[in-house]
Design a protein around this motif. Structure first.
Motif, PDB file in Angstrom:
ATOM      1  N   SER A 191      10.231  -3.308 -21.618  1.00 43.18           N
ATOM      2  CA  SER A 191      11.363  -3.340 -22.535  1.00 43.18           C
ATOM      3  C   SER A 191      12.297  -2.170 -22.283  1.00 43.18           C
ATOM      4  O   SER A 191      13.531  -2.313 -22.346  1.00 43.18           O
ATOM      5  CB  SER A 191      10.870  -3.325 -23.985  1.00 43.18           C
ATOM      6  N   THR A 192      11.741  -1.003 -21.988  1.00 39.45           N
ATOM      7  CA  THR A 192      12.565   0.168 -21.705  1.00 39.45           C
ATOM      8  C   THR A 192      13.349  -0.019 -20.411  1.00 39.45           C
ATOM      9  O   THR A 192      14.551   0.263 -20.345  1.00 39.45           O
ATOM     10  CB  THR A 192      11.683   1.425 -21.609  1.00 39.45           C
ATOM     11  N   ALA A 193      12.661  -0.490 -19.376  1.00 38.49           N
ATOM     12  CA  ALA A 193      13.328  -0.689 -18.086  1.00 38.49           C
ATOM     13  C   ALA A 193      14.389  -1.777 -18.171  1.00 38.49           C
ATOM     14  O   ALA A 193      15.456  -1.669 -17.552  1.00 38.49           O
ATOM     15  CB  ALA A 193      12.290  -1.033 -17.017  1.00 38.49           C
ATOM     16  N   TRP A 194      14.138  -2.830 -18.952  1.00 38.36           N
ATOM     17  CA  TRP A 194      15.104  -3.922 -19.071  1.00 38.36           C
ATOM     18  C   TRP A 194      16.340  -3.477 -19.844  1.00 38.36           C
ATOM     19  O   TRP A 194      17.449  -3.914 -19.553  1.00 38.36           O
ATOM     20  CB  TRP A 194      14.451  -5.125 -19.739  1.00 38.36           C
ATOM     21  N   ASN A 240      11.159   6.929 -25.779  1.00 43.62           N
ATOM     22  CA  ASN A 240      11.801   6.535 -24.517  1.00 43.62           C
ATOM     23  C   ASN A 240      13.320   6.385 -24.681  1.00 43.62           C
ATOM     24  O   ASN A 240      14.082   6.656 -23.754  1.00 43.62           O
ATOM     25  CB  ASN A 240      11.218   5.212 -24.020  1.00 43.62           C
ATOM     26  N   LEU A 241      13.745   5.956 -25.864  1.00 42.42           N
ATOM     27  CA  LEU A 241      15.179   5.773 -26.089  1.00 42.42           C
ATOM     28  C   LEU A 241      15.927   7.094 -26.158  1.00 42.42           C
ATOM     29  O   LEU A 241      17.074   7.197 -25.714  1.00 42.42           O
ATOM     30  CB  LEU A 241      15.411   4.982 -27.382  1.00 42.42           C
ATOM     31  N   THR A 242      15.300   8.106 -26.722  1.00 37.26           N
ATOM     32  CA  THR A 242      15.999   9.371 -26.968  1.00 37.26           C
ATOM     33  C   THR A 242      15.707  10.445 -25.925  1.00 37.26           C
ATOM     34  O   THR A 242      16.327  11.512 -25.952  1.00 37.26           O
ATOM     35  CB  THR A 242      15.608   9.914 -28.353  1.00 37.26           C
ATOM     36  N   ILE A 316       7.581   2.031 -13.059  1.00 38.93           N
ATOM     37  CA  ILE A 316       8.564   2.385 -14.067  1.00 38.93           C
ATOM     38  C   ILE A 316       8.813   3.884 -13.953  1.00 38.93           C
ATOM     39  O   ILE A 316       7.882   4.662 -13.762  1.00 38.93           O
ATOM     40  CB  ILE A 316       8.042   2.051 -15.484  1.00 38.93           C
ATOM     41  N   PRO A 317      10.083   4.331 -14.038  1.00 40.45           N
ATOM     42  CA  PRO A 317      10.350   5.755 -13.951  1.00 40.45           C
ATOM     43  C   PRO A 317       9.467   6.557 -14.903  1.00 40.45           C
ATOM     44  O   PRO A 317       9.165   6.121 -16.011  1.00 40.45           O
ATOM     45  CB  PRO A 317      11.831   5.846 -14.363  1.00 40.45           C
ATOM     46  N   THR A 318       9.044   7.723 -14.439  1.00 43.99           N
ATOM     47  CA  THR A 318       8.094   8.528 -15.191  1.00 43.99           C
ATOM     48  C   THR A 318       8.559   8.796 -16.608  1.00 43.99           C
ATOM     49  O   THR A 318       7.786   8.706 -17.563  1.00 43.99           O
ATOM     50  CB  THR A 318       7.853   9.867 -14.461  1.00 43.99           C
ATOM     51  N   SER A 319       9.821   9.109 -16.768  1.00 44.22           N
ATOM     52  CA  SER A 319      10.311   9.450 -18.093  1.00 44.22           C
ATOM     53  C   SER A 319      10.292   8.255 -19.039  1.00 44.22           C
ATOM     54  O   SER A 319      10.345   8.423 -20.244  1.00 44.22           O
ATOM     55  CB  SER A 319      11.740   9.987 -18.017  1.00 44.22           C
ATOM     56  N   PHE A 320      10.218   7.019 -18.494  1.00 48.18           N
ATOM     57  CA  PHE A 320      10.163   5.842 -19.332  1.00 48.18           C
ATOM     58  C   PHE A 320       8.746   5.553 -19.810  1.00 48.18           C
ATOM     59  O   PHE A 320       8.556   4.817 -20.744  1.00 48.18           O
ATOM     60  CB  PHE A 320      10.676   4.609 -18.572  1.00 48.18           C
ATOM     61  N   SER A 321       7.750   6.075 -19.160  1.00 43.70           N
ATOM     62  CA  SER A 321       6.390   5.657 -19.486  1.00 43.70           C
ATOM     63  C   SER A 321       5.429   6.812 -19.711  1.00 43.70           C
ATOM     64  O   SER A 321       4.280   6.580 -20.058  1.00 43.70           O
ATOM     65  CB  SER A 321       5.840   4.786 -18.350  1.00 43.70           C
ATOM     66  N   SER A 322       5.863   8.037 -19.558  1.00 41.88           N
ATOM     67  CA  SER A 322       4.932   9.153 -19.646  1.00 41.88           C
ATOM     68  C   SER A 322       4.299   9.260 -21.020  1.00 41.88           C
ATOM     69  O   SER A 322       3.145   9.658 -21.161  1.00 41.88           O
ATOM     70  CB  SER A 322       5.663  10.461 -19.318  1.00 41.88           C
ATOM     71  N   SER A 323       5.055   8.874 -22.054  1.00 43.47           N
ATOM     72  CA  SER A 323       4.535   9.028 -23.407  1.00 43.47           C
ATOM     73  C   SER A 323       3.506   7.969 -23.759  1.00 43.47           C
ATOM     74  O   SER A 323       2.919   8.019 -24.832  1.00 43.47           O
ATOM     75  CB  SER A 323       5.674   8.970 -24.423  1.00 43.47           C
ATOM     76  N   MET A 324       3.264   6.998 -22.887  1.00 41.59           N
ATOM     77  CA  MET A 324       2.283   5.962 -23.161  1.00 41.59           C
ATOM     78  C   MET A 324       0.926   6.276 -22.551  1.00 41.59           C
ATOM     79  O   MET A 324      -0.012   5.515 -22.705  1.00 41.59           O
ATOM     80  CB  MET A 324       2.767   4.618 -22.602  1.00 41.59           C
ATOM     81  N   ASN A 325       0.809   7.409 -21.886  1.00 42.45           N
ATOM     82  CA  ASN A 325      -0.423   7.698 -21.164  1.00 42.45           C
ATOM     83  C   ASN A 325      -1.562   8.110 -22.073  1.00 42.45           C
ATOM     84  O   ASN A 325      -2.725   7.970 -21.726  1.00 42.45           O
ATOM     85  CB  ASN A 325      -0.178   8.794 -20.122  1.00 42.45           C
ATOM     86  N   ASP A 326      -1.253   8.672 -23.227  1.00 39.36           N
ATOM     87  CA  ASP A 326      -2.314   9.198 -24.091  1.00 39.36           C
ATOM     88  C   ASP A 326      -2.120   8.697 -25.509  1.00 39.36           C
ATOM     89  O   ASP A 326      -1.802   9.458 -26.421  1.00 39.36           O
ATOM     90  CB  ASP A 326      -2.307  10.731 -24.067  1.00 39.36           C
ATOM     91  N   LEU A 327      -2.285   7.377 -25.705  1.00 42.37           N
ATOM     92  CA  LEU A 327      -2.156   6.828 -27.044  1.00 42.37           C
ATOM     93  C   LEU A 327      -3.391   7.164 -27.862  1.00 42.37           C
ATOM     94  O   LEU A 327      -4.517   6.857 -27.471  1.00 42.37           O
ATOM     95  CB  LEU A 327      -2.003   5.296 -26.977  1.00 42.37           C
ATOM     96  N   PRO A 328      -3.238   7.795 -29.012  1.00 39.20           N
ATOM     97  CA  PRO A 328      -4.387   8.104 -29.849  1.00 39.20           C
ATOM     98  C   PRO A 328      -4.868   6.871 -30.608  1.00 39.20           C
ATOM     99  O   PRO A 328      -4.226   5.825 -30.619  1.00 39.20           O
ATOM    100  CB  PRO A 328      -3.826   9.146 -30.828  1.00 39.20           C
ATOM    101  N   LEU A 347      15.172   8.308 -34.540  1.00 37.06           N
ATOM    102  CA  LEU A 347      16.439   7.760 -34.049  1.00 37.06           C
ATOM    103  C   LEU A 347      17.586   8.141 -34.979  1.00 37.06           C
ATOM    104  O   LEU A 347      17.359   8.473 -36.148  1.00 37.06           O
ATOM    105  CB  LEU A 347      16.333   6.238 -33.938  1.00 37.06           C
ATOM    106  N   PRO A 348      18.812   8.090 -34.482  1.00 34.42           N
ATOM    107  CA  PRO A 348      19.964   8.450 -35.320  1.00 34.42           C
ATOM    108  C   PRO A 348      20.036   7.590 -36.570  1.00 34.42           C
ATOM    109  O   PRO A 348      19.793   6.382 -36.531  1.00 34.42           O
ATOM    110  CB  PRO A 348      21.162   8.202 -34.397  1.00 34.42           C
ATOM    111  N   ILE A 349      20.402   8.200 -37.672  1.00 33.58           N
ATOM    112  CA  ILE A 349      20.454   7.490 -38.947  1.00 33.58           C
ATOM    113  C   ILE A 349      21.682   6.594 -39.045  1.00 33.58           C
ATOM    114  O   ILE A 349      21.659   5.565 -39.707  1.00 33.58           O
ATOM    115  CB  ILE A 349      20.414   8.507 -40.116  1.00 33.58           C
ATOM    116  N   ALA A 350      22.757   6.983 -38.371  1.00 30.20           N
ATOM    117  CA  ALA A 350      24.037   6.287 -38.524  1.00 30.20           C
ATOM    118  C   ALA A 350      24.228   5.197 -37.486  1.00 30.20           C
ATOM    119  O   ALA A 350      25.273   5.092 -36.836  1.00 30.20           O
ATOM    120  CB  ALA A 350      25.189   7.283 -38.472  1.00 30.20           C
TER     121      ALA A 350
END
Length: 586
Positions: A191-194, A240-242, A316-328, A347-350
């Motif tokens: 979804s991030t890459a798309w 990944n979005l921010t 997938i680029p590292t920055s797109f998936s690095s946060s998925m490596n250690d799901l608690p 995410l932004p409120i506005a």
């Protein structure tokens, strides 16, 4: 023979802006969604939608049961969503052959000065099981079955149709839940890459060569917030979005600093969260089993479950998936509010928040109160009209309505019921018919074509003689569109039992008007208090009063669906005569 060069085209997508007038990050809030045409366009205009509000979906570009004239005359309809999968039976899809500066509006006949038209690949209300998506394609359902749509295909469709708003592709698993952690991780990465692929500037790649413009980001893109019922997966997708991009990843979406810079709004699809899970036991290593309940209203935890086979993913680029490596580890059964707030927390409120597949006014009010969703789909009011239910509720509840009935009221009337055969009152109790308006009236008016029908007042002219003979009447004001008496419940009951299509047209128009009145009431309450805390507290009290007054079990819809099915069967081939014979024999 060499292929002739493609004719240069330009993108004229209007600019979408969202202004948050009042409200916290999570809680009742009001704003304005504005779509402004470019100043260099011949028809420079702005569509201004106050929020909270709603959008309405289509089937093959048609609002169910409503003609183009009905849609144009319904002031409540401002945002229309078109699932493009229903046009994929032909290659290329027929709408892509439309020319002009606004192909999607022109092909479907919507008014570009009044209607925001968005384009999604899939119908967000359709959660039936589908073949798995691939690394570079998504499975869509058309009239000829399932079709694979690649990233390049979708990018081309969006570029050609130039919708006001485009939804990025999302790798949503349309298979039986629960899903494994591996499948959820793959969904986040894809979804991030798309999204990044759709945000690439037009004009900097070979497939975009026909463009005469320089590389820009002209699209208003809404992103589906992926992650399913996993708290950690939703956090990861938002991260990944921010996250700031670097190197080749940054160059691909230049000049965006992060993916969220190119996102105009956030969308949540509840249909897949409502899919009933397969009951299994987990936690056996703790010496006991935790049974996952088969409850469609509570999303289930998706971690520590047997992994489903999935194809190998592309890098997938590292920055797109690095946060998925250690799901608690996650807690079981997160609530819907928790899932939505987790996705939005960083995410932004506005930016506008959109949600699909809401099921009742009660759910809408709670999402306004607990999350602060700005736009809701109107699919449930259309489904109510499908089974012959005319909605009849009001928010906030007038003081005069409190204490009149000890039992909870139905949110509408099942007009298939035989008790309405001789009921010559107007469709709704909570609203007045247009013709019943008086200077002293305090009840709101229902403006729909069932409660407040109008006639043009203009005679049909067949010759110049007719024009001359009717000129005096026109001068006397005959053409002021006088209000006609409202259509009655008995009349709609008759139309439903005779399978007249106009019955559902009246009901959809009426239900949409009631839904619009609901959001008008919501905005009025929130804007009536300058202090956010005071507004939230007062709104919460009004929501509680509404929940105490109206039946949330929606029993009227279930009964109506049974009655609708009985009439449908009775009117089937050869069945009508048999049913008539049974009646005469009693």
């Amino acid at each position: 023979m060499a292929k002739p060069p493609a004719k240069p085209i330009s993108i004229y997508v209007p600019k979408l802006t969202f202004t948050l007038d009042q409200g916290p990050q999570f809680g009742p809030r009001i704003g304005r969604l504005c779509l402004t045409q470019r100043s260099d366009r011949p028809s420079n205009h702005t569509i201004d939608i106050p929020t909270p509000n709603f959008l309405i979906g289509t089937s093959r570009g048609v609002v169910p049961h409503l003609s183009r004239d009905h849609v144009h005359s319904a002031n409540a309809i401002s945002w229309i969503n078109v699932p493009f999968e229903s046009f994929l039976e032909h290659t290329p899809p027929v709408p892509t052959q439309q020319t002009g500066s606004q192909p999607l509006h022109d092909f479907l006949g919507f008014d570009s000065s009044k209607h925001i038209v968005s384009l999604s690949l899939r119908d967000p209300l359709d959660a039936q099981e589908m073949p798995p998506n691939g690394n570079t394609h998504i499975s869509a359902l058309c009239m000829r079955g399932v079709k694979k749509v690649t990233l390049a295909d979708w990018r081309s469709y969006v570029l050609t149709m130039q919708p006001d708003i485009a939804f990025a592709l999302s790798d949503t698993p349309f298979t039986a839940v629960p899903h494994s952690q591996k499948r959820i991780t793959k969904s986040i990465e894809r979804s991030t890459a798309w999204l990044a692929d759709l945000l690439r500037p037009f004009g900097n790649s070979t497939e975009d060569s026909p463009l005469e413009s320089t590389p820009t980001h002209p699209l208003n893109v809404f992103v589906h917030m992926a992650g399913g019922a996993s708290i950690s997966a939703r956090k990861s997708f938002s991260h990944n979005l921010t996250e700031n991009l670097h190197g080749l990843e940054a160059d691909a979406v230049n000049p965006l600093r992060c993916l969220d810079d190119g996102v105009a709004g956030y969308a949540f699809d509840l249909a897949t969260l409502r899919m009933k899970p397969v009951p299994i036991s987990v936690g056996e290593d703790r010496g006991r089993s935790i049974e996952i309940a088969n409850n469609s209203s509570i999303p289930q935890d998706l971690v520590s479950l047997a992994e489903m086979p999935t194809p190998n993913t592309t890098r997938i680029p590292t920055s797109f998936s690095s946060s998925m490596n250690d799901l608690p580890s996650l807690s079981l059964s997160p609530t819907l509010g928790e899932l939505l707030r987790v996705s939005l927390n960083s995410l932004p409120i506005a930016k506008p928040r959109l949600i699909t597949d809401v099921r009742s006014p009660h759910e809408i009010l709670r999402l306004v109160r607990d999350v602060g969703i700005d736009v809701y789909d109107a699919g449930w009011v259309v489904k109510a009209a499908d089974v012959g239910v005319a909605l009849d509720f009001i928010f906030p509840i007038p003081s005069a309505h409190v204490g009149l009935d000890l039992r909870k009221r139905d949110i509408g009337h099942n007009l298939y019921d035989s008790k309405y055969a001789g009921d010559f009152t107007s469709v709704t109790d909570a609203f007045l018919a247009g013709r019943d308006r008086t200077p002293s009236s305090i009840s709101p008016i229902c403006p729909c074509i069932a409660c407040s029908p109008v006639t043009s007042g203009y005679p049909i002219h067949h010759s110049k003689t007719d024009v001359q003979s009717h000129q005096t009447h026109l001068d006397d004001g005959v053409g002021r569109e006088p209000l006609l008496p409202p259509f009655t419940r008995s009349y709609l009951h008759h139309l439903l039992h005779t399978h007249e299509m106009s019955a559902h047209t009246f009901l959809v128009a009426h239900n949409v008007a009631v839904l619009d009145a609901l959001f008008t009431g919501v905005r009025t309450i929130i804007s009536g208090h300058a202090d956010q805390n005071e507004a939230a507290a007062f709104f919460a009290r009004e929501v509680t009063r509404f929940e105490d007054a109206y039946d949330e079990a929606l029993s009227v819809l279930h009964t109506a669906r049974d009655n609708w099915n009985d009439v449908k069967q009775a009117r089937g081939k050869g069945r009508l005569a048999r049913e008539s014979g049974k009646t005469e024999g009693k």
